[in-house]
Write an enzyme that holds these catalytic residues in place. Structure first.
Site, PDB file in Angstrom:
ATOM      1  N   SER A 139      38.964  31.914  41.693  1.00  0.00           N
ATOM      2  CA  SER A 139      39.296  32.333  40.621  1.00  0.00           C
ATOM      3  C   SER A 139      40.719  32.132  40.280  1.00  0.00           C
ATOM      4  O   SER A 139      41.425  31.869  41.063  1.00  0.00           O
ATOM      5  CB  SER A 139      39.149  33.901  40.346  1.00  0.00           C
ATOM      6  OG  SER A 139      39.711  34.488  39.212  1.00  0.00           O
ATOM      7  N   TYR A 152      40.659  43.061  42.575  1.00  0.00           N
ATOM      8  CA  TYR A 152      40.066  41.877  42.601  1.00  0.00           C
ATOM      9  C   TYR A 152      41.058  40.492  42.782  1.00  0.00           C
ATOM     10  O   TYR A 152      40.826  39.923  43.417  1.00  0.00           O
ATOM     11  CB  TYR A 152      39.568  41.685  41.134  1.00  0.00           C
ATOM     12  CG  TYR A 152      38.782  40.398  40.783  1.00  0.00           C
ATOM     13  CD1 TYR A 152      37.647  40.100  41.440  1.00  0.00           C
ATOM     14  CD2 TYR A 152      39.429  39.362  40.044  1.00  0.00           C
ATOM     15  CE1 TYR A 152      36.696  39.049  41.134  1.00  0.00           C
ATOM     16  CE2 TYR A 152      38.649  38.052  40.043  1.00  0.00           C
ATOM     17  CZ  TYR A 152      37.542  38.099  40.237  1.00  0.00           C
ATOM     18  OH  TYR A 152      36.598  36.876  40.103  1.00  0.00           O
ATOM     19  N   LYS A 156      40.743  37.779  45.704  1.00  0.00           N
ATOM     20  CA  LYS A 156      40.730  36.467  45.523  1.00  0.00           C
ATOM     21  C   LYS A 156      41.883  35.729  45.870  1.00  0.00           C
ATOM     22  O   LYS A 156      41.651  34.627  46.638  1.00  0.00           O
ATOM     23  CB  LYS A 156      40.724  36.132  43.975  1.00  0.00           C
ATOM     24  CG  LYS A 156      39.321  36.666  43.437  1.00  0.00           C
ATOM     25  CD  LYS A 156      38.188  35.782  44.178  1.00  0.00           C
ATOM     26  CE  LYS A 156      36.901  36.111  43.392  1.00  0.00           C
ATOM     27  NZ  LYS A 156      35.737  35.213  43.870  1.00  0.00           N
TER      28      LYS A 156
END
Length: 336
Positions: A139, A152, A156
């Site tokens: 991402s 998150y 990532k």
């Protein structure tokens, strides 16, 4: 990809499901790994309707032994694994102080260690054969973070560092096994309907938004051309990453001011909303959430801008876009 065996994690919905269907269209045998049985069964039907062969294996990617057992079944039923795609994740939308230790650990275990577990299991089979491809679904938030998604973003970021280290080891061994990362922009997936959220309004992807099929095409392309270390999908991804490198303080200041509203709709959140952090919402008593989220009206179904990280010409164009972005941020920051 015809005749090849592909494993896709997180295959019950969103990007993973779009990826599975895309490989099915190529005639591949696709093993579908995720927790939600209803979503997996629906995804399997789509793979076979597209022309592929499907194998459903319910599994939590946070459990390393279960992932290993899943791989054993894949190779017994479908044959040696040629491509492994790590797409499984979960998230929490909230300020960092509002996320409990257990919730933070769960996001990290599924999103980051799930990728580690999948990669370990895939390489355990690919390295002795001297062939195979692992594609990490990354991402833009793995390089340029946003507020309200600390767990998150951290996971990532960790995937990028982990993958780079593994890639160096494979090169040292002169292995023909390849590991690559596809960095994705904001996507219209069910994530925003079933992730745990403590925001006052419904969560949403930060514009511009793309459909999951855009990501799926990039993943299939990366599996075919895995020698590139990294691919970036969408001008917004490359521009944001490079802007962060060229003017990190300005971008951070801008996102601190705009990132809260940009990740919420105008609709008030439900007081108690079901979420999939601990249990799947598409399990036996749940429903199939499909590939798309609720932002079809604004999501683009294609992007001509997929950047190979070492492609100088396209990176020059991305750098130009980043400079424009940085100047705009500088101007806005000066006004505040």
């Amino acid at each position: 990809m015809a005749g090849r065996t592909v494993v896709v994690t997180g295959a019950s919905a969103g990007v993973g499901r779009a990826v599975a269907r895309a490989f099915g269209e190529q005639g591949a045998s696709v093993a579908l790994l995720a927790r939600g049985r209803r979503g997996l069964d629906a995804a399997a039907a789509e793979v076979e309707e597209a022309g592929g062969r499907a194998l459903v294996i319910p599994v939590d990617m946070a459990l390393a032994t279960r992932v290993e057992e899943a791989a054993e079944r894949v190779e017994k039923v479908l044959g040696p694994i040629d491509v492994w795609v790590n797409s499984a994740f979960t998230s929490v939308f909230a300020r960092f102080p509002d996320v409990t230790a257990d919730e933070y650990a769960r996001v990290t275990t599924v999103t980051y260690l799930g990728c580690v577990n999948g990669t370990r299991t895939a390489l355990r089979r690919m390295r002795p054969r001297g062939s195979g491809v692992v594609v990490q679904v990354g991402s833009a938030l793995g390089e340029a973070s946003v507020p309200l998604q600390a767990a998150y973003c951290g996971a990532k970021h960790a995937i990028n560092g982990f993958t780079a280290a593994v890639r160096m080891e494979l090169r040292h061994e002169r292995s023909d096994v390849a590991v690559t990362v596809v960095q994705l922009p904001a996507l219209n997936t069910p994530q925003f309907s079933w992730a745990l959220s403590r925001l006052p309004r419904r969560p949403r992807p930060v514009a511009p938004v793309y459909q999951p099929e855009v990501a799926a095409r990039a993943v299939v392309y990366a599996a075919r051309h895995p020698r590139r270390a990294e691919y970036r999908v969408g001008a917004s991804t490359a521009g944001t990453v490079l802007a962060h490198r060229l003017a990190p303080a300005l971008l951070d200041r801008y996102l601190a001011r705009t990132g809260y509203d940009a990740q919420q709709t105008d609709e008030r959140a439900r007081a108690v909303a079901p979420h999939n952090l601990w249990e799947p919402l598409d399990g036996p008593r749940g429903r199939d959430y499909g590939t798309h989220g609720s932002f079809d009206q604004e999501a683009a179904d294609r992007s001509p801008y997929t950047v190979a990280a070492r492609h100088r010409l396209l990176l020059s164009a991305a750098a130009g876009a980043a400079l424009v972005t940085a100047r705009a941020l500088r101007t806005r920051a000066a006004r505040t």
